[in-house]
Design a protein around this motif. Structure first.
Motif, PDB file in Angstrom:
ATOM      1  N   ASN A  16      14.002  67.509  58.351  1.00  0.00           N
ATOM      2  CA  ASN A  16      14.785  68.723  58.572  1.00  0.00           C
ATOM      3  C   ASN A  16      14.031  69.934  57.997  1.00  0.00           C
TER       4      ASN A  16
ATOM      5  N   MET B  79      16.435  64.639  59.148  1.00  0.00           N
ATOM      6  CA  MET B  79      16.826  64.167  57.816  1.00  0.00           C
ATOM      7  C   MET B  79      16.022  64.894  56.746  1.00  0.00           C
ATOM      8  N   ASP B  80      16.591  64.922  55.552  1.00  0.00           N
ATOM      9  CA  ASP B  80      15.904  65.520  54.427  1.00  0.00           C
ATOM     10  C   ASP B  80      14.679  64.653  54.069  1.00  0.00           C
ATOM     11  N   PRO B  81      13.555  65.272  53.668  1.00  0.00           N
ATOM     12  CA  PRO B  81      12.374  64.461  53.324  1.00  0.00           C
ATOM     13  C   PRO B  81      12.628  63.432  52.228  1.00  0.00           C
TER      14      PRO B  81
ATOM     15  N   ALA C  65      15.522  61.864  51.838  1.00  0.00           N
ATOM     16  CA  ALA C  65      16.731  61.111  52.191  1.00  0.00           C
ATOM     17  C   ALA C  65      16.589  59.649  51.786  1.00  0.00           C
TER      18      ALA C  65
ATOM     19  N   ARG D  71      12.174  52.947  50.028  1.00  0.00           N
ATOM     20  CA  ARG D  71      10.732  52.923  50.261  1.00  0.00           C
ATOM     21  C   ARG D  71      10.013  53.115  48.946  1.00  0.00           C
TER      22      ARG D  71
ATOM     23  N   VAL E  86      10.037  59.942  45.905  1.00  0.00           N
ATOM     24  CA  VAL E  86      11.397  59.687  46.391  1.00  0.00           C
ATOM     25  C   VAL E  86      12.206  58.951  45.326  1.00  0.00           C
TER      26      VAL E  86
ATOM     27  N   GLU F  37      28.043  60.589  52.176  1.00  0.00           N
ATOM     28  CA  GLU F  37      26.762  60.956  52.773  1.00  0.00           C
ATOM     29  C   GLU F  37      26.562  60.221  54.096  1.00  0.00           C
TER      30      GLU F  37
ATOM     31  N   ALA G 126      25.177  66.568  59.836  1.00  0.00           N
ATOM     32  CA  ALA G 126      24.263  65.448  59.564  1.00  0.00           C
ATOM     33  C   ALA G 126      22.964  65.868  58.870  1.00  0.00           C
ATOM     34  N   PRO G 127      22.302  66.962  59.330  1.00  0.00           N
ATOM     35  CA  PRO G 127      21.049  67.313  58.641  1.00  0.00           C
ATOM     36  C   PRO G 127      21.264  67.799  57.206  1.00  0.00           C
TER      37      PRO G 127
ATOM     38  N   ARG H 209      23.469  66.432  55.056  1.00  0.00           N
ATOM     39  CA  ARG H 209      24.282  65.482  54.284  1.00  0.00           C
ATOM     40  C   ARG H 209      23.709  65.164  52.917  1.00  0.00           C
ATOM     41  N   THR H 210      22.424  65.511  52.705  1.00  0.00           N
ATOM     42  CA  THR H 210      21.886  65.274  51.363  1.00  0.00           C
ATOM     43  C   THR H 210      22.491  66.250  50.351  1.00  0.00           C
TER      44      THR H 210
END
Lengths: 421, 289
Positions: A186, A214-216, A218, B210, B215, B249, B259-260, B262-263
């Motif tokens: 996104n 999507m957020d990177p 996510a 992942r 992350v 979420e 949706a984009p 939701r974070t």
């Protein structure tokens, strides 16, 4: 991690030259520039390069390969006797640092051009600076719109838009795709940009395309996958860097998703280590569009890229698409410089020489490379498709042009330059 | 039916948030430190587990090593750096852990070059279908462990002497010291428990989501949101908060315009919880706990 690489003629170059010559003697050595076997000793020509190498990613392949190639050129006569002093900076994905290092290279060091750049942050931050200072950037690793829609940046790699649409073209024509979901980040000038044009492409074909952004960072990739399922898509286009794409494929594997969708991806999944993390589950069910020749291609330039990186690169240098791209950028740059009067090499003459590149050929590319004087540049918009077979990637479609209304101004430029894709 | 899919998916992710939040709350309850380096400790542990596997050692050793490294990194901070900040304000203690997070993230980048990696657990291959979603044993383990840790820690804090010491420290560190409670030992155990949970969370996270250090490191953000839902003190509410954030979420995926975004769910939920729970009451960072 390499923050600054400075290439100087001298003892190191002599050692490298002797090594290169011995390698060349058996017919497998690298071939660079004038290929004289004599180290260049004249006044150095300063060239810059900016990469992004810090968490979350290492985009140094382009500058690494360019550094290796310039080293090789310096050991083989340089630019008519003048060595290239290649100054590489790492912006660490930090916009403030990206601005600082670009200003240092352009204003303080006075580089004549930048080559092998691989930082999306730097491109976004510095596109205006390059235009204002009229310094050309022959980039190698880029993934945002600014790289392809700026007057002074020309990138050898395609980025997600052409490569993604190339993958989708194959899916539509060979796999029977009717409804594709484009999963991307996104980020407006990255995933949003590429997926919007994917939707435009699908619409132009009378088909359905959906963007799932999507957020990177996510975490719940499962929901992303389920969203594609609920959209009724029959194909998933993984418009993502390799890491999150692998994460999504793992989720799909958990859910038995291999047979529910056709799976296609742009170039990022074409990486040497991908088989180690994907395993056998995806064999013959994952198709990837590649922007340059396969790593194991026996083309002369691909072989020379491998030889140059082997002989003049560092142990930790990446051997990926960005590396191939960096080699090509550096090679065409050197060819342009060799056309110039050695004493007249400065930023203005170099910028003009780069803009004058037209019809440069390499087996790494499917079509001639060009720059021209334009407000945008995308010289590489053809490619190949490979199928993931576990132990290897098998070419399933050789060079084909990617078509989308996005390319209309690009095709007009090419027509004006007499180039046919 | 489709809601069931997203509910199950959300619970699976929410249990990871909850695990992170629980580790944060356990530590804060006894030391007063909100550990923003929790995610980085988890990331380092996961990377080390991968390294052990890459060396060719059996999987079980890599899993144990993840937990051990988590303990080591957490206790190292708890023994070497945290004591010198023991009398500072809670916000200062929390910000100091951000520095530790950056150090660990830098170390990870220095030791392990950017490359594609993956942690596979045997439990990834085993699963069952629930409301149309295949739920792997790894996800079930994450869910069950988060509940088990809450039950276990609540009992431990209530019934054991060390639990009593931890609660005393949480109530008032000065008074606890005057009463002769072994502060260093008590805090070391708290850092160790939190580190073990970080190591375990990193391992599960690396497998389920992942294996990307950045992350995993920033997984601490939704984990903090879960902990805030528990007001940084209540383990059961932290568990509920983590699960709720995960489900919210996931469910937002069904509403395309949201949706984009939701974070944002963890932050919105945490903000709403703070506003609701602090109606005219004490502020979270108002005083030493």
């Amino acid at each position: 991690m390499k923050l600054t690489t400075t290439l100087l003629a001298g003892a190191a170059a002599l050692c490298l030259a002797s090594f290169a010559n011995s390698a060349a003697a058996d017919g497998h050595g690298p071939s660079c520039g004038l290929n004289t076997g004599e180290a260049a000793t004249g006044e150095p020509i300063k060239v810059g390069g900016i990469n992004g190498n810090a968490p979350p990613g290492d985009f140094s392949g382009g500058t690494d390969a360019a550094a290796a190639y310039f080293d090789c050129v310096n050991a083989n006569g340089g630019i008519n006797g003048r060595p290239i002093e290649y100054i590489v900076e790492n912006d660490q994905w930090n916009p403030e640092l990206a601005g600082q290092v670009a200003a240092k290279l352009v204003n303080d060091d006075g580089v004549v051009a930048l080559v092998g750049n691989g930082s999306v942050v730097s491109m976004a931050v510095n596109a205006n600076l390059y235009e204002e200072e009229d310094v050309m950037v022959m980039a190698s690793g880029c993934a945002i719109s600014e790289c392809y829609e700026s007057s002074n940046i020309v990138s050898t790699n395609q980025g997600p838009l052409p490569s993604g649409i190339g993958a989708l073209t194959y899916a539509v024509e060979e796999l029977g795709t009717k409804n594709a979901a484009c999963i991307g980040f996104n980020i407006p000038n990255n995933g949003g940009w590429a997926c919007d044009w994917m939707e435009d492409y699908m619409s132009s074909q009378g088909l359905t395309g959906t963007s799932i952004l999507m957020d990177p960072t996510a975490v719940d990739l499962n929901s992303v996958y389920l969203q594609a399922l609920s959209e009724g898509a029959d194909t998933i286009l993984l418009m993502l860097p390799a890491g999150p794409a692998i994460g999504l494929l793992k989720v799909a594997e958990e859910q038995g998703g291999r047979d529910l969708f056709k799976w296609v991806s742009p170039t990022p999944l074409y990486e040497p280590g991908v088989a180690d993390v994907l395993g056998d589950y995806w064999n013959d069910n994952l198709y990837i569009h590649i922007e340059l020749a396969p790593f194991d291609s026996d083309g002369a330039d691909n072989q020379n890229w491998a030889a140059v990186v082997e002989a003049f690169g560092q142990d930790g240098d990446r051997r990926d698409t960005f590396s191939q791209s960096g080699y090509i950028s550096a090679k065409f740059f050197v060819e342009a410089l060799l056309e110039l009067d050695t004493d007249s090499i400065d930023r203005a003459t170099v910028s003009d020489a780069i803009r004058a590149i037209n019809g440069a050929e390499s087996d790494l590319l499917c079509a001639p490379y060009y720059v021209g004087d334009a407000d945008r540049h995308m010289p590489n918009s053809t490619g190949r498709m490979v199928a993931y077979t576990g132990s290897a990637f098998e070419v399933v479609r050789d060079c084909f042009a990617i078509e989308s209304s996005y390319f209309e101004p690009i095709r007009a430029q090419e027509a004006a330059l007499g180039i046919t894709q | 039916m489709v809601y069931g899919l997203f509910l199950v998916s959300g619970l699976a992710v929410g249990s990871l948030y909850a695990l992170g939040g629980i580790g944060l709350v356990i530590l804060r309850n006894s030391t007063g430190v909100l550990n923003f380096a929790y995610g980085a400790i988890a990331a380092f542990s996961a990377m080390f587990a991968w390294q052990v596997t890459d060396w060719g050692l059996p999987g079980v050793i890599s899993w144990i090593s993840a937990v051990c490294i988590g303990i080591l990194l957490s206790v190292a901070y708890g023994r070497l750096i945290a004591p010198s900040l023991a009398w500072r304000e809670p916000a200062v203690k929390a910000i100091a852990t951000l520095g530790y997070m950056l150090i660990l993230l830098g170390l990870i980048g220095f030791i392990w070059e950017d490359a594609l990696r993956r942690i596979d657990l045997p439990s990834d291959k085993i699963g069952l279908s629930l409301l149309g979603v295949r739920v792997t044993l790894t996800r079930i383990i994450a869910f069950v462990v988060s509940i088990a840790v809450v039950i276990g820690m609540v009992q431990y804090l209530r019934r054991s002497n060390m639990g009593l010491n931890m609660r005393a420290l949480a109530d008032n560190r000065d008074h606890a010291a005057l009463l002769g409670i072994p502060i260093v030992r008590t805090e070391t155990i708290a850092w160790g428990i939190s580190g073990a949970l970080a190591g375990f969370t990193g391992l599960i996270f690396g497998s389920l989501v992942r294996l990307e250090p950045t992350v995993i490191t920033f997984m601490v953000i939704p984990a903090v949101a879960a902990a805030i839902c528990g007001r940084l003190t209540s383990l059961p509410l932290t568990l509920a908060g983590g699960l709720f954030i995960g489900v919210a979420e996931s469910m937002l995926t069904l509403y395309k315009p949201a949706a984009p975004l939701r974070t944002m769910a963890p932050f919105l939920i945490a903000a709403l919880v703070i506003i609701w729970m602090q109606r005219g009451q004490k502020l979270t960072f108002a005083k030493e706990v």
